[in-house]
Design an enzyme around this catalytic site. Sequence first.
Site, PDB file in Angstrom:
ATOM      1  N   CYS A 109      58.629  49.739  34.665  1.00 43.69           N
ATOM      2  CA  CYS A 109      58.622  48.311  34.576  1.00 43.69           C
ATOM      3  C   CYS A 109      57.491  47.527  34.893  1.00 43.69           C
ATOM      4  CB  CYS A 109      59.842  47.665  35.467  1.00 43.69           C
ATOM      5  SG  CYS A 109      61.274  48.182  34.703  1.00 43.69           S
ATOM      6  N   ILE A 116      62.067  45.236  14.486  1.00 43.46           N
ATOM      7  CA  ILE A 116      61.790  45.780  13.035  1.00 43.46           C
ATOM      8  C   ILE A 116      62.244  47.161  13.068  1.00 43.46           C
ATOM      9  CG2 ILE A 116      59.416  46.338  11.851  1.00 43.46           C
ATOM     10  CD1 ILE A 116      57.933  44.496  13.391  1.00 43.46           C
ATOM     11  N   ASP A 159      64.639  47.968   7.356  1.00 44.69           N
ATOM     12  CA  ASP A 159      64.001  46.859   6.614  1.00 44.69           C
ATOM     13  C   ASP A 159      64.359  45.644   6.973  1.00 44.69           C
ATOM     14  OD1 ASP A 159      62.570  48.697   5.231  1.00 44.69           O
ATOM     15  OD2 ASP A 159      64.693  49.235   4.141  1.00 44.69           O
TER      16      ASP A 159
END
Length: 265
Positions: A108, A248, A251
Amino acid sequence: MSELTITTRLPVLKISADQHGWEDDEIVTEYPLTIFLNDEEFATIVCTPADLEEMVVGFLAAEGVIKSYSEIKQLTINEAQGFAYVDLHKETILSQSFYSKRRITSCCGKSRQSFYFFSDARTAKPVESTTTVTPAQCMRLMKELQASSEIHRQTGGVHNAALCTPDEVLLQFSDIGRHNALDKIYGKCLRDNISTTDKILVFSGRISSEVLLKAAKIGAGIILSKSAPTDLALQLADELKLTAVGFIRNDKMNVYTQAERILLP
């Protein structure tokens, strides 16, 4: 040539619904690198032991220690001991009011003590990018990033980051720390004098506030991710005029900020 290995083969008991058995598996290496700046300990980064010079240069730039590669007089890495020695042409006072001496972990990154560290306020400026991209180009770049990472296919244990034009991947780096992968891009661009304001960052991990700040420091106006953003990251993206695109996959994608850089059909 580096003698460090980025993966290790270890026996693993693999279990499925109908069978089990021991098999060798590729496990990603976790490597601590301590940076000494003008003979004073600065930070320890836990990383994948590859492209270490690029990572050190990018990390120092992201922290506001340097603005250009020419400020580095000498950079030496002792791989066996896990030390990076950086000598600058200028004297540097590592004041706690400017920097936070810390151990930077692989998962992190640094714990944020406030909305900005001092170095963030100095170096994260609004981006000045006129680059635009279509949704089809975004999806194609993400697929190319995922297909190009051999270490991710072997281990599933690293994040990937790439510097791209709308049409192609120019640079790609992998690391167990998502912030490290971005620092490697930054360092490579500084060392080789690669322009970033007309480029796109494509990234496999979550868009956290730290990732967003690093993207702004690199200077790219668009960051694409297959994962989610955080609310603070999106606040910063608006402030820093950076287009953040997430999820993403299959599609589809979500455009969260500065949507004018995404050219709709």
